[in-house]
Design a protein around this motif. Sequence first.
Motif, mmCIF file in Angstrom:
data_model
loop_
_atom_site.group_PDB
_atom_site.id
_atom_site.type_symbol
_atom_site.label_atom_id
_atom_site.label_comp_id
_atom_site.label_asym_id
_atom_site.label_seq_id
_atom_site.Cartn_x
_atom_site.Cartn_y
_atom_site.Cartn_z
ATOM 1 N N PRO A 150 0.847 -1.171 0.106
ATOM 2 C CA PRO A 150 -0.074 0.621 0.332
ATOM 3 C C PRO A 150 1.055 1.363 -0.109
ATOM 4 N N ASP A 151 -0.277 2.432 -0.401
ATOM 5 C CA ASP A 151 1.106 3.261 -0.570
ATOM 6 C C ASP A 151 2.214 3.860 1.601
ATOM 7 N N TYR A 152 0.853 3.826 2.168
ATOM 8 C CA TYR A 152 1.046 3.307 4.179
ATOM 9 C C TYR A 152 0.342 5.041 3.440
ATOM 10 N N CYS A 153 0.079 6.029 3.163
ATOM 11 C CA CYS A 153 -0.168 7.511 2.941
ATOM 12 C C CYS A 153 -1.461 7.550 4.304
ATOM 13 N N ILE A 154 -2.506 6.820 4.237
ATOM 14 C CA ILE A 154 -3.729 6.738 4.884
ATOM 15 C C ILE A 154 -4.154 5.466 5.670
ATOM 16 N N GLN A 155 -4.854 5.494 7.530
ATOM 17 C CA GLN A 155 -4.263 4.742 7.807
ATOM 18 C C GLN A 155 -5.753 4.010 7.089
ATOM 19 N N ASP A 156 -5.040 2.109 7.563
ATOM 20 C CA ASP A 156 -6.440 1.485 6.829
ATOM 21 C C ASP A 156 -5.428 0.180 7.420
ATOM 22 N N HIS A 157 -6.580 -0.517 8.365
ATOM 23 C CA HIS A 157 -6.447 -1.491 9.593
ATOM 24 C C HIS A 157 -6.017 -2.397 8.368
ATOM 25 N N GLU A 158 -6.567 -2.867 7.492
ATOM 26 C CA GLU A 158 -7.137 -4.457 6.728
ATOM 27 C C GLU A 158 -5.065 -4.883 6.127
ATOM 28 N N SER A 159 -4.229 -3.026 5.984
ATOM 29 C CA SER A 159 -3.236 -3.368 5.095
ATOM 30 C C SER A 159 -2.140 -2.972 6.395
ATOM 31 N N GLY A 160 -2.569 -2.918 7.263
ATOM 32 C CA GLY A 160 -1.414 -2.300 8.729
ATOM 33 C C GLY A 160 -0.901 -1.181 8.944
ATOM 34 N N SER A 161 -1.081 -0.075 7.102
ATOM 35 C CA SER A 161 -0.680 1.242 7.370
ATOM 36 C C SER A 161 -1.540 2.012 8.361
ATOM 37 N N VAL A 162 -0.575 1.916 9.080
ATOM 38 C CA VAL A 162 -1.711 3.689 10.102
ATOM 39 C C VAL A 162 -1.148 5.216 9.786
ATOM 40 N N GLY A 163 -0.636 5.356 8.393
ATOM 41 C CA GLY A 163 -0.711 6.845 7.730
ATOM 42 C C GLY A 163 0.572 7.523 8.285
ATOM 43 N N THR A 164 0.359 8.957 7.350
ATOM 44 C CA THR A 164 1.500 10.172 7.503
ATOM 45 C C THR A 164 0.838 10.694 8.929
ATOM 46 N N GLY A 165 -0.165 10.794 9.004
ATOM 47 C CA GLY A 165 -0.339 12.252 9.630
ATOM 48 C C GLY A 165 0.287 11.981 10.503
ATOM 49 N N GLY A 166 0.515 13.541 11.549
ATOM 50 C CA GLY A 166 1.648 13.519 12.718
ATOM 51 C C GLY A 166 2.898 13.576 12.534
#
Length: 342
Positions: free
Chosen positions: A265-281
């Motif tokens: 994933p691009d890891y930009c946004i929080q996505d529980h299914e892919s394990g991405s926590v996003g880059t906010g903050g």
Amino acid sequence: MDVPRTAVCWFTPGVDGSWWYMGTLGSQVMCDNIPGLVNKQRQLCRQHPNIMQAIGAGIRDWIGECQHQFQNHRWNCNTHPRDHNVFGRLLMRSSREAAFVYAISSAGMVHTLTRACSQGELQSCSCDPNKKGSSQDAKGAFDWGGCSDHVEHAMRFSQAFVDAKERKERDARALMNLHNNRAGRKAVKRFMSLECKCHGVSGSCSVRTCWLALADFRQTGDHLRRRYNGAVQVAMNQYGTGFTAAQRLFKRPSKNDLVYFEDSPDYCIQDHESGSVGTGGRVCERMSRGVDSCEVMCCGRGYDTSRVSRTTKCECKFHWCCAVHCRDCHQEVDVHTCKPQT
């Protein structure tokens, strides 16, 4: 990562992406009650509680190395210390990030156990008993001496323990994990070096005593980071026994390459299914043009700027002998953080 020292004594990656922990209770009780272990792992766990404790003591080293390697990237090897799975759902996806985590953890286990053997912390091993007598290198003959790190012993135990579950499953993901586990183990051995001490009149070095020593784990981390950059996307071959390149133009993976099946994933946004926590903050660099830039890190969402006060050591002077005195310098700096997703 903030993992309570008393709560973590060892881990094992499972084919389903789980990372299980053993606390300070007796090994028999804990080994029998940890979910996800296969019989071979439980047996090794019961037989070698001291080895499990050594692995637990070293877990911070390889997680810290993972976070060092990706500190300025959207995915920064972030962990979930309150979750039974320290990487959340990240390892459920057969991505190149999962490939790196398996490789660096396998390497970390080998490095930790090798050090523990050489330092006399384990009853089951010590220095490499095969490094005896005489040998030679490009500089000539030398005598084995000192304490050669017994990396082969650590590799055998790591392979037996970590790979046990994958060898039982034998599906596509298990083969991927086995491959990346092996690449991690081989990376540690790759950086073993011969260290020598000279003996002779007036330092003539007429006689050398040498031993094999592990390199700093940073070298292994740097190597696996390069392998991550060149990881090969693969598909199963028609026999289900190995890999072939996912696209015709891709190279066939070697034993030292990291392999993966799925795009990240691009890891930009929080996505529980892919394990991405996003880059906010996340902190970003406004003037950078690299992956740590606010444009890249914040995925076009923009960033907030705050003024903070920092204290650093400055005007340091050396005083004979042997102290360094510094002043505390205060400065106001701008810190840029990515805006959260809306």
